[in-house]
Write a protein that holds these residues in place. Structure first.
Motif, PDB file in Angstrom:
ATOM      1  N   LYS A  33       0.891  -0.976  -0.145  1.00  0.00           N
ATOM      2  CA  LYS A  33      -0.060   0.135   0.087  1.00  0.00           C
ATOM      3  C   LYS A  33       0.894   1.278   0.097  1.00  0.00           C
ATOM      4  O   LYS A  33       0.630   2.137  -0.507  1.00  0.00           O
ATOM      5  N   LYS A  34       1.836   1.092   0.905  1.00  0.00           N
ATOM      6  CA  LYS A  34       2.956   2.403   0.662  1.00  0.00           C
ATOM      7  C   LYS A  34       3.601   2.559  -0.721  1.00  0.00           C
ATOM      8  O   LYS A  34       4.017   3.592  -1.006  1.00  0.00           O
ATOM      9  N   ILE A  41       1.606  -1.278  -9.704  1.00  0.00           N
ATOM     10  CA  ILE A  41       1.786  -2.597  -8.854  1.00  0.00           C
ATOM     11  C   ILE A  41       0.840  -3.774  -9.674  1.00  0.00           C
ATOM     12  O   ILE A  41      -0.329  -3.610  -9.769  1.00  0.00           O
ATOM     13  N   GLU A  42       1.712  -4.900 -10.232  1.00  0.00           N
ATOM     14  CA  GLU A  42       0.845  -6.077 -10.520  1.00  0.00           C
ATOM     15  C   GLU A  42       1.280  -7.186 -10.061  1.00  0.00           C
ATOM     16  O   GLU A  42       2.229  -6.998  -9.263  1.00  0.00           O
ATOM     17  N   SER A  43       0.621  -8.114  -9.805  1.00  0.00           N
ATOM     18  CA  SER A  43       0.835  -9.478  -8.941  1.00  0.00           C
ATOM     19  C   SER A  43       0.575 -10.751  -9.813  1.00  0.00           C
ATOM     20  O   SER A  43      -0.708 -10.385 -10.253  1.00  0.00           O
ATOM     21  N   ARG A  44       0.812 -11.632  -9.438  1.00  0.00           N
ATOM     22  CA  ARG A  44       0.576 -13.014  -9.976  1.00  0.00           C
ATOM     23  C   ARG A  44       1.391 -14.086  -9.336  1.00  0.00           C
ATOM     24  O   ARG A  44       2.472 -14.006  -9.261  1.00  0.00           O
ATOM     25  N   MET A  93      12.594   4.242   2.126  1.00  0.00           N
ATOM     26  CA  MET A  93      11.461   3.769   2.841  1.00  0.00           C
ATOM     27  C   MET A  93      12.021   2.538   3.778  1.00  0.00           C
ATOM     28  O   MET A  93      13.216   2.319   3.788  1.00  0.00           O
ATOM     29  N   ASP A  94      11.140   2.434   4.745  1.00  0.00           N
ATOM     30  CA  ASP A  94      11.563   1.506   5.636  1.00  0.00           C
ATOM     31  C   ASP A  94      10.991   0.160   5.287  1.00  0.00           C
ATOM     32  O   ASP A  94       9.782  -0.336   5.580  1.00  0.00           O
ATOM     33  N   TRP A  95      11.928  -0.626   4.479  1.00  0.00           N
ATOM     34  CA  TRP A  95      11.567  -1.868   3.859  1.00  0.00           C
ATOM     35  C   TRP A  95      12.406  -3.021   4.338  1.00  0.00           C
ATOM     36  O   TRP A  95      12.170  -4.154   4.019  1.00  0.00           O
ATOM     37  N   HIS A  96      13.410  -2.864   5.017  1.00  0.00           N
ATOM     38  CA  HIS A  96      14.103  -4.134   5.400  1.00  0.00           C
ATOM     39  C   HIS A  96      14.021  -4.255   6.933  1.00  0.00           C
ATOM     40  O   HIS A  96      13.296  -3.584   7.827  1.00  0.00           O
TER      41      HIS A  96
END
Length: 96
Positions: A33-34, A41-44, A93-96
């Protein structure tokens, strides 16, 4: 983080030197969401394709792939500018 950059043979698209740039990270924790503000964004099948807005077109192609099963992120770009702009965004970003 494992980072790879290659530019052999040297090829240009306009003023941009074409390079294959990749960074690989694991053990990531981030909220998609961030990411919606800066990425399409795509997902599969548990894999997210994160296309960096304004940098996914020729010649940059700055795209990241996040595998939710392996919990890893592969960031790619075909120009140094696309790659560094992607890295700046990820590093803020705070991603790890």
């Amino acid at each position: 983080m494992l980072t790879i950059v290659a530019s052999h043979p040297v090829v240009y698209s306009g003023d941009h030197e074409m390079r294959i740039c990749q960074a690989y990270d694991d053990y990531l924790n981030f909220d998609t969401k961030k990411l919606e503000k800066d990425f399409e964004i795509e997902s599969r099948d548990g894999v997210y394709k994160l296309s960096l807005r304004h940098w996914t077109e020729n010649p940059h192609f700055a795209i990241a792939y996040f595998d939710t099963i392996e919990n890893c992120l592969l960031r790619t770009a075909f120009t140094y500018e696309g790659f560094t702009n992607s890295l700046k965004l990820w590093n803020n970003m705070d991603w790890h």
